[in-house]
Design a protein around this motif. Sequence first.
Motif, PDB file in Angstrom:
ATOM      1  N   GLU A  54       0.859  -1.172   0.000  1.00  0.00           N
ATOM      2  CA  GLU A  54       0.000   0.000   0.000  1.00  0.00           C
ATOM      3  C   GLU A  54       0.903   1.231   0.000  1.00  0.00           C
ATOM      4  O   GLU A  54       1.841   1.311   0.792  1.00  0.00           O
ATOM      5  N   THR A  55       0.622   2.166  -0.902  1.00  0.00           N
ATOM      6  CA  THR A  55       1.469   3.353  -1.023  1.00  0.00           C
ATOM      7  C   THR A  55       1.003   4.439  -0.072  1.00  0.00           C
ATOM      8  O   THR A  55      -0.121   4.926  -0.160  1.00  0.00           O
ATOM      9  N   GLU A  56       1.911   4.829   0.826  1.00  0.00           N
ATOM     10  CA  GLU A  56       1.605   5.861   1.827  1.00  0.00           C
ATOM     11  C   GLU A  56       2.009   7.255   1.377  1.00  0.00           C
ATOM     12  O   GLU A  56       1.448   8.247   1.844  1.00  0.00           O
ATOM     13  N   SER A  57       3.016   7.336   0.485  1.00  0.00           N
ATOM     14  CA  SER A  57       3.499   8.650   0.073  1.00  0.00           C
ATOM     15  C   SER A  57       4.027   8.599  -1.350  1.00  0.00           C
ATOM     16  O   SER A  57       4.555   7.580  -1.813  1.00  0.00           O
ATOM     17  N   VAL A  58       3.858   9.702  -2.047  1.00  0.00           N
ATOM     18  CA  VAL A  58       4.419   9.902  -3.385  1.00  0.00           C
ATOM     19  C   VAL A  58       5.127  11.253  -3.370  1.00  0.00           C
ATOM     20  O   VAL A  58       4.580  12.233  -2.837  1.00  0.00           O
ATOM     21  N   TYR A  84      -1.147   1.363  -8.851  1.00  0.00           N
ATOM     22  CA  TYR A  84      -0.623   1.167  -7.500  1.00  0.00           C
ATOM     23  C   TYR A  84      -1.734   1.364  -6.485  1.00  0.00           C
ATOM     24  O   TYR A  84      -2.668   2.140  -6.707  1.00  0.00           O
ATOM     25  N   ASN A  85      -1.602   0.670  -5.383  1.00  0.00           N
ATOM     26  CA  ASN A  85      -2.603   0.754  -4.320  1.00  0.00           C
ATOM     27  C   ASN A  85      -2.276   1.964  -3.443  1.00  0.00           C
ATOM     28  O   ASN A  85      -1.651   1.835  -2.384  1.00  0.00           O
ATOM     29  N   ILE A  86      -2.679   3.143  -3.898  1.00  0.00           N
ATOM     30  CA  ILE A  86      -2.378   4.381  -3.183  1.00  0.00           C
ATOM     31  C   ILE A  86      -3.474   4.645  -2.153  1.00  0.00           C
ATOM     32  O   ILE A  86      -4.655   4.715  -2.494  1.00  0.00           O
ATOM     33  N   LEU A  87      -3.076   4.756  -0.904  1.00  0.00           N
ATOM     34  CA  LEU A  87      -4.035   4.972   0.171  1.00  0.00           C
ATOM     35  C   LEU A  87      -4.777   6.291  -0.018  1.00  0.00           C
ATOM     36  O   LEU A  87      -4.234   7.265  -0.539  1.00  0.00           O
TER      37      LEU A  87
END
Length: 401
Positions: A54-58, A84-87
């Motif tokens: 799970e993506t927490e930051s970009v 992507y699995n971006i929160l």
Amino acid sequence: MKKLGIYVHIPFCIRKCLYCDFLSFSEGEERRALYFDALKKEIAYSAKECSGYETESVFIGGGTPTSVDPDYITEIMKLLKDNYNILENAEITIECNPGTADFSALKKYREAGINRLSIGLQSANDDELKRLGRIHNRKQFEDCYQNARMAGFENVNVDLMSALPGQKISDWENNLNYVLGLDPKPEHISAYSLIIEEGTPFYDLYNDEACKDCSLAALPLPDEDTERNMYYLTKELLGKKGYHRYEISNYAAGTYECLHNKRYWECRDYIGFGIGAASLMNGVRYSNIRDMSKYISCFTKEDSVSDIKSGDEMLKDIRENTEKLTETAKMEEFMFLGLRMTKGVSIKEFRDKFGKEIHEIYGNVISSLREEGLLEVTEDSVRLTDKGMDVSNYCMAEFLL
């Protein structure tokens, strides 16, 4: 599910600053288009290896990401969201230089899902900006800042740089007070000293012994004591206005610490896209090639079917300096990166991560630095004192095994 940070490198800028050693340059539209075609392929092909995260930051950095057509950025954002699995509450940052993004562009970024803006002011003094080779002036920063707020950005960082050629403590104090006087105040301030890096115009000016004290029209760099006093002043003024320092050069109001940068300092997984971008995935560190022509060619398919490479093969071609971190290397990075933060490193987390007590590995170093007044130990943390922060490079080097 495991958590991930994503970095996207946009290497383009309008003009390189005199102190800049980042991987950045000015390019025409044709080359930019080719780069973004390759970048989008890298992002798409890498999705498979990130499927368990799970993506927490970009973080979209550069260069100057806002110097390119904003449609490139919105396309990248759509690709990331689709693959992507971006929160939902992920922190998504773009770096911005004043004068490169008008209200329309900032509105597009916000609508694309970018919710944090990092603006490179560096100085509120136009003369200082000219000495740095910056392309903007204070008025352009003010326009950018207000446009960002009107576009809906509620999480804004402002970068400031101290120890500039000819800069006095009073000049630095004026810069700090200017930023603290913004309405609304920025949620985050990065305040760091100018570092003269090899390969930059500033290095050529200031590394020449004959002109060390007369570079840039008799404007020497501040001495060590002046630079240290600027550092103390930063902490004092920002603290009075409600900013807490959570890393050597970073200050946040309330809960607005930069989640993406904390990921680096806490040695958590992140993947980088674009030339020169670094990654740390499952204990393996690697970086992308820095040559843009080679990077583009790796994602260009040949006419012959037999010459077409798979996405995995293309990714392999752009990655280099691959290193599977040893247990020793992991412990070293845990310590010298974690000590950048004012909270220091957790004794419990060290034990859980490595199955060993921190004093078993670093007892002598910790004792020595404590005796020098550079380190303090609490019930569950080892952290640098204010004095230790002053000589942080020395302290951190002591934790190399």
